[in-house]
Design a protein around this motif. Structure first.
Motif, short mmCIF file in Angstrom:
data_model
loop_
_atom_site.label_atom_id
_atom_site.label_comp_id
_atom_site.label_asym_id
_atom_site.label_seq_id
_atom_site.Cartn_x
_atom_site.Cartn_y
_atom_site.Cartn_z
N PRO B 295 -42.32 8.21 -35.69
CA PRO B 295 -41.96 9.25 -36.67
C PRO B 295 -40.83 10.13 -36.17
O PRO B 295 -40.56 10.18 -34.97
CB PRO B 295 -43.25 10.05 -36.81
CG PRO B 295 -43.94 9.88 -35.50
CD PRO B 295 -43.58 8.53 -34.99
N ILE B 296 -40.15 10.81 -37.10
CA ILE B 296 -39.10 11.75 -36.71
C ILE B 296 -39.57 13.19 -36.83
O ILE B 296 -38.86 14.10 -36.45
CB ILE B 296 -37.81 11.55 -37.52
CG1 ILE B 296 -38.10 11.62 -39.02
CG2 ILE B 296 -37.11 10.28 -37.15
CD1 ILE B 296 -36.90 11.97 -39.84
N ASN B 297 -40.76 13.39 -37.40
CA ASN B 297 -41.28 14.75 -37.53
C ASN B 297 -42.59 14.88 -36.77
O ASN B 297 -43.27 13.89 -36.54
CB ASN B 297 -41.52 15.10 -39.00
CG ASN B 297 -40.23 15.36 -39.73
OD1 ASN B 297 -39.25 15.79 -39.14
ND2 ASN B 297 -40.22 15.08 -41.02
N VAL B 298 -42.94 16.11 -36.41
CA VAL B 298 -44.24 16.34 -35.78
C VAL B 298 -45.32 16.08 -36.83
O VAL B 298 -45.06 16.15 -38.03
CB VAL B 298 -44.35 17.78 -35.23
CG1 VAL B 298 -43.44 17.96 -34.04
CG2 VAL B 298 -44.05 18.80 -36.30
N PRO B 299 -46.55 15.74 -36.39
CA PRO B 299 -47.61 15.45 -37.37
C PRO B 299 -47.87 16.64 -38.30
O PRO B 299 -47.60 17.79 -37.93
CB PRO B 299 -48.83 15.15 -36.50
CG PRO B 299 -48.40 15.19 -35.10
CD PRO B 299 -46.99 15.55 -35.02
#
Lengths: 165, 406
Positions: B295-299
Motif C-alpha cells: 500500500p501507499i497509505n497507512v492503514p
C-alpha cells in the motif's frame, strides 16, 4: 539525537534548566536571563557550531500554556550531527532577549524576522529593522491577537500621488 | 532613499561623494524573481549591497494556522516552486513526525524518487539560469528541455505539472502507474547523455570560468557560522548532507556519494550541483528498480489518510473513516506538542517546526527557508566584486523569492 553528556553538562552548568524528550528530540527550557549564557555554553563547550533556525511561538489561549511567547533556537553540531532545541519563555512587557549574532552570524536575519512578526527585540543586534513587512507597518502579524478580518493597516499608510512624490 | 540612510553602516555621502547609489530590482530580468538591492558603487565595484526583501510576502506561515495539515501542502508548493515535490515531502515528513506515523515502505520509496527528481529539476534550473546570466544560452536550452521531460513525468504521476501537492498525511495522493515507471526509466536512460553534453559545454568554457571562478568566495568557517546548507555549504567544503547524516526517508538503502568542493566560489557551487544531479539519478534508478509492493497509505485504523473509493463504498470501516476525515468538525487528533523535522531539499536544509494543538490545524507552522538564509549571505559575498558579478552570485545561491519572502 542529543548526546546524554550534553544534557548532563547543561544541567550541571545551569541547574534551573528543564529538559524533555519528544520524538527523539531533546528540548531544553532555559530562563530568559540565562539564555545567552546557555547558547554560548553550548557553542563553545559542546561544539554546536550550526544555528539551524530561530523562531517564536505565540501561546495566547494555548491549552496549558503559562507564558505568552516561546522563543525556539534549533542548534546542530556539524561534526557529530547532534541536535538540540533550546527554548525560553517571554511575557509582556519584557520582550527583550540578548542577540545571538555575536555567536552565530546567521542569527542576523532570523532575529530580524522574529522581531518583524512577533515584536520581540534582540538587545545588541547590529541592525534590528523590519525585514519582510514595510517599515511603516505598525502591528506584529504572527501574534495570535492579530485580527484575521478587517481593513488592516493598509489604510493608515501615506498615499503617494504624482504631484507630491 | 530611506533604506540606505536607515542602515547604521551607511556610507556618509559628504566624505565619499564618488560613491554612487544604484537601485537593482525589484523588477529586473537578472534577479529572476522579485527582490530588490540598493547598491553603493565605487565606479563599477560594489562597496555595499543592501537587500530589501518582502515584495512577495504573502503570509504563508499565518495561513498555516488556519489551513489543515492536508490543505497546507498546496501552500508549500508555492514556496520553492522550482522543486515543489521536495517541499511536499518536507512538510508531510514533519507532520508525520509530530503524529508519530511510520509510512509504508512503498510510499517512502516513491517519496525518495519524487524528491530526487525534483532535485534534478531544481539544479537544472539553477545551473541553466546561471549559464544564461553569464552568456551561455545553448546550455540553458539543454537544461530546460530536460525540465520539460520531468514536468511530463510529474504530470503523469499526479495530474499537475507545476504545483504538485502530491503527498498526504500518512501517504500519497496517487500510486505510481506502470506508465510513470516507464517514463522515469526512459529519463534515467537518456538524461546522462544530456548531462555529458552540458558538462562539455560549460565546465571548461573560458568565459564561464572567468565569470565564476574566485567570485563570491565563502569559506568553510563562514558557511557554518552563517547557517549555510545544501550545495552552498558543500561548495565550501562542509560535508553535511541530511540524506546521509539524519535521513527521514530510507536513503540508507541506496548507494550514493555526497558531492563537495573546497573552493567556495560560484564555480564550486556550480560543480557541486552538476555532480549532485548524477548522484540523484543513481538514487532514482536504484529506487525505481527496487520499488517495493504494497500500500501507499497507512492503514485506515490510523485515521489520517483517506481510504480508497472502493473501501468507502464497500466496507463500513472505510465509510466511517472517510466521514470522520471529511467532516469539518472531526479530522484527526494531534498531540499538544511541537517538533522540528527537516530534509535535504535541493536548496539546502528545508525544515518545518510545527506546533500541534489537538486539532488537525497547526498552531504554528514555521518553515526554515534555505533561500532566506542564503540571501543573508549575499551582501557579504558580493562586497568588493563588480556589478556584473551580481548575477553570477545570485544565480549560484539559487534564490527563489517566493521562498525568500513566503
Amino acid at each position: 539525537m542529543t548526546d546524554s553528556a550534553t544534557i548532563a553538562a547543561l544541567a550541571a552548568r545551569f541547574p534551573e534548566v528543564k529538559t524533555s524528550e519528544f520524538r527523539g528530540t531533546t528540548r531544553a527550557v532555559v530562563l530568559s536571563k540565562s539564555l545567552y549564557d546557555a547558547l554560548a555554553f553550548l557553542k563553545s563547550e559542546r561544539q554546536f557550531d550550526f544555528l539551524v533556525d530561530i523562531t517564536c511561538v505565540d501561546y495566547l489561549h494555548y491549552r496549558g500554556a503559562e507564558d505568552r511567547f516561546g522563543l525556539v533556537y534549533l542548534l546542530a553540531n556539524t561534526e557529530t550531527n547532534e541536535r538540540i532545541t533550546v527554548r525560553t519563555f517571554l511575557n509582556e512587557p519584557e520582550l527583550t532577549v540578548p542577540s545571538a549574532v555575536s555567536l552565530w552570524e546567521g542569527a542576523n536575519w532570523m532575529e530580524r524576522e522574529v522581531y518583524d512578526m512577533f515584536g520581540i527585540t534582540f538587545a545588541g543586534h547590529p541592525d534590528l529593522r523590519r525585514i519582510l513587512l514595510p517599515e511603516e507597518f505598525t502591528a506584529f502579524p504572527l501574534r495570535k491577537d492579530y485580527p484575521l478580518q478587517g481593513r488592516g493597516e493598509r489604510h493608515n499608510f501615506p498615499v503617494l500621488t504624482r504631484e507630491n512624490a | 532613499m530611506s533604506l540606505a540612510t536607515a542602515h547604521p553602516n551607511a556610507v556618509s555621502d559628504e566624505s565619499q561623494d564618488y560613491i554612487w547609489t544604484l537601485n537593482f530590482g525589484p523588477q529586473h530580468p537578472a534577479t529572476h524573481t522579485t527582490l530588490r538591492l540598493v547598491l553603493k558603487l565605487d565606479g563599477e565595484r560594489v562597496v555595499e549591497a543592501l537587500p530589501d526583501i518582502g515584495y512577495l510576502h504573502s503570509g504563508f506561515e499565518k495561513l498555516g494556522e488556519s489551513l489543515d495539515y492536508n490543505q497546507y501542502v498546496t501552500i508549500t508548493d508555492r514556496m520553492n516552486y522550482i522543486s515543489p515535490m521536495s517541499n511536499n515531502v518536507a512538510w508531510h515528513g514533519a507532520v508525520e513526525k509530530l503524529l508519530g506515523i511510520e509510512l509504508p515502505r512503498r510510499a517512502q520509496y516513491i517519496r525518495v524518487i519524487v524528491a530526487e527528481l525534483s532535485r534534478i529539476s531544481d539544479h537544472l534550473l539553477c545551473n541553466g539560469a546561471a549559464g544564461l546570466d553569464t552568456g551561455a544560452f545553448t546550455y540553458f536550452m539543454y537544461a530546460f528541455y530536460q525540465r520539460e521531460v520531468l514536468y511530463d513525468i510529474f504530470e503523469t504521476l499526479c495530474g499537475a505539472r507545476f504545483t504538485n501537492s502530491y503527498t498526504r498525511v500518512g501517504g500519497l495522493m496517487y500510486d505510481m502507474t506502470p506508465l510513470v515507471i516507464e517514463k522515469i526509466r526512459a529519463f534515467v536512460k537518456d538524461f546522462p547523455k544530456t548531462l555529458d553534453d552540458m558538462e562539455r559545454l560549460l565546465n571548461r568554457n573560458k568565459i564561464f570560468i572567468d565569470r565564476t571562478k574566485g567570485v563570491g568566495v565563502l569559506t568553510k568557517e563562514e558557511a557554518i557560522n552563517r547557517s549555510a546548507s545544501g550545495p552552498v555549504a558543500r561548495g565550501s567544503g562542509v560535508t553535511r548532507d541530511l540524506r546521509k547524516d539524519e535521513p527521514v526517508l530510507p536513503y540508507g538503502d541506496f548507494d550514493f556519494q555526497v558531492c563537495c568542493a573546497t573552493a567556495g566560489d560560484c564555480y564550486a557551487r556550480y560543480l557541486v550541483r552538476m555532480a549532485e544531479m548524477r548522484e540523484s539519478l543513481g538514487i532514482v534508478q536504484q529506487a525505481i528498480e527496487n520499488l517495493p509492493q504494497g500500500p501507499i497509505n497507512v492503514p485506515i485504523g490510523e485515521r489520517t489518510a483517506l481510504p480508497t473509493k472502493r473501501m468507502v463504498y464497500s466496507t463500513i470501516e472505510g465509510t466511517i473513516s472517510h466521514f470522520e476525515l471529511e467532516m469539518s468538525n472531526r479530522g484527526f487528533k494531534v498531540p499538544h506538542d511541537e517538533c522540528y523535522s527537516a530534509i535535504e531539499a535541493p536548496n539546502g536544509e528545508l525544515g518545518f517546526y510545527i506546533v500541534g494543538n489537538g486539532s488537525d490545524v497547526a498552531w504554528r507552522a514555521r518553515c526554515r527557508p534555505p533561500s532566506y538564509i542564503h540571501f543573508a549571505l549575499f551582501p557579504h559575498l558580493i562586497r568588493g566584486h563588480t556589478l556584473s558579478d551580481i548575477v553570477a552570485v545570485l544565480g549560484s545561491l539559487n534564490i527563489i523569492a517566493a521562498e525568500l519572502d513566503r
